[in-house]
Design a protein around this motif. Sequence first.
Motif, PDB file in Angstrom:
ATOM      1  N   ALA A 185      24.000  51.111  29.359  1.00  0.00           N
ATOM      2  CA  ALA A 185      24.999  50.054  29.514  1.00  0.00           C
ATOM      3  C   ALA A 185      26.126  50.209  28.505  1.00  0.00           C
ATOM      4  O   ALA A 185      27.306  49.999  28.824  1.00  0.00           O
TER       5      ALA A 185
ATOM      6  N   GLN B 245      28.459  52.958  29.709  1.00  0.00           N
ATOM      7  CA  GLN B 245      29.212  52.526  30.894  1.00  0.00           C
ATOM      8  C   GLN B 245      30.320  51.540  30.523  1.00  0.00           C
ATOM      9  O   GLN B 245      31.443  51.625  31.020  1.00  0.00           O
ATOM     10  N   LEU B 246      30.003  50.610  29.623  1.00  0.00           N
ATOM     11  CA  LEU B 246      30.965  49.571  29.273  1.00  0.00           C
ATOM     12  C   LEU B 246      32.063  50.084  28.348  1.00  0.00           C
ATOM     13  O   LEU B 246      33.180  49.561  28.359  1.00  0.00           O
TER      14      LEU B 246
ATOM     15  N   PHE C  57      26.408  46.264  33.043  1.00  0.00           N
ATOM     16  CA  PHE C  57      27.723  46.687  33.529  1.00  0.00           C
ATOM     17  C   PHE C  57      28.170  45.808  34.694  1.00  0.00           C
ATOM     18  O   PHE C  57      29.320  45.351  34.747  1.00  0.00           O
TER      19      PHE C  57
END
Length: 324
Positions: A166, A169-170, A133
Amino acid sequence: MLKLVRCVPALLLCLGSPILWGAEKVLVLGSNSSAMQEVKEAITRDLKSYQLENFIVKADTSYEDYKGEILKQKPRAVLLLDNKSVQLMQQIHQDKDPFLAGLKGSATMALNLKHILADDKLISGIAYEVPAFSILTKFRSLIDTKVSRVLVIYRKSQFQKVFQEAQVQLEREGVQLVGLDAEKDGDTPAAIQAFIDKNLKEGQADGKVDAVLVLTDNKLLNADTFGSLWVARAQSMKIPFRCGIENFVSSKLRFCTFAAFPDHSDLAHQVSEQITAIIEDGVSPGELGVDYLIALKMAADKTILDRLGLKLRKANSQDLKMID
């Protein structure tokens, strides 16, 4: 004369002597690379109220030597600065000696701590790998381009949790992380190498990716794959490779376009805070868990940026190390 001797400790303290009478002892275990020396110096400043002792862990350091040093020093807590030190400490925790079996500590500068310490109640840590991220969002803030799909080749057996975190989050940032399990066709070095050769390309998963995220994993990046596959593909593909290792942004390699990497001084501060919480506040390492890095440094390869037609946002590039 006796009265004078009794006054010496108080006098030394008043004069700012480095001698710490009755201070809690912290044993620092790890190799002695330049990066680790930098972290140790910063830790010494942060933990100046403790008595710090160092033990250099080498490739041939035995379990008995490691155990012997711990018994000799009898520290209140340990600070572990590489994977071998973490592995040996986890063995120490299986000992019948109550002191060894209950010795608490914190770790950093070791790879894949999120996985290694997932169920560990006696060792907390700061992950040394820069989160995907952070790498991707830092790049986006600096480079005037839109990125929506990023390829990452990873080992599901070891990095599944990190990848999933990740990915979630992305997604919130509008970026799709296209993950491919390098061990899908087998976990031997030959099978992994063949998988990378087959899949490290721009067209992936029913679509074209905009960038490649390079993970810090010596099972993927080694003598057999690094130059012939990773570097060669980075030079031939028309998309940026991003990573968390400063040395991968290099005029000699022309490998990664951009890197976000640990600020060792801040890393030392983070792990020092964990040690302080364990010793002074009685917080259990299991409760602290493994945190992500907070402060980062950045580097970019201007030659690759120019080749790919990517432009910097000048207002955001003050803290960026540029490689010509």
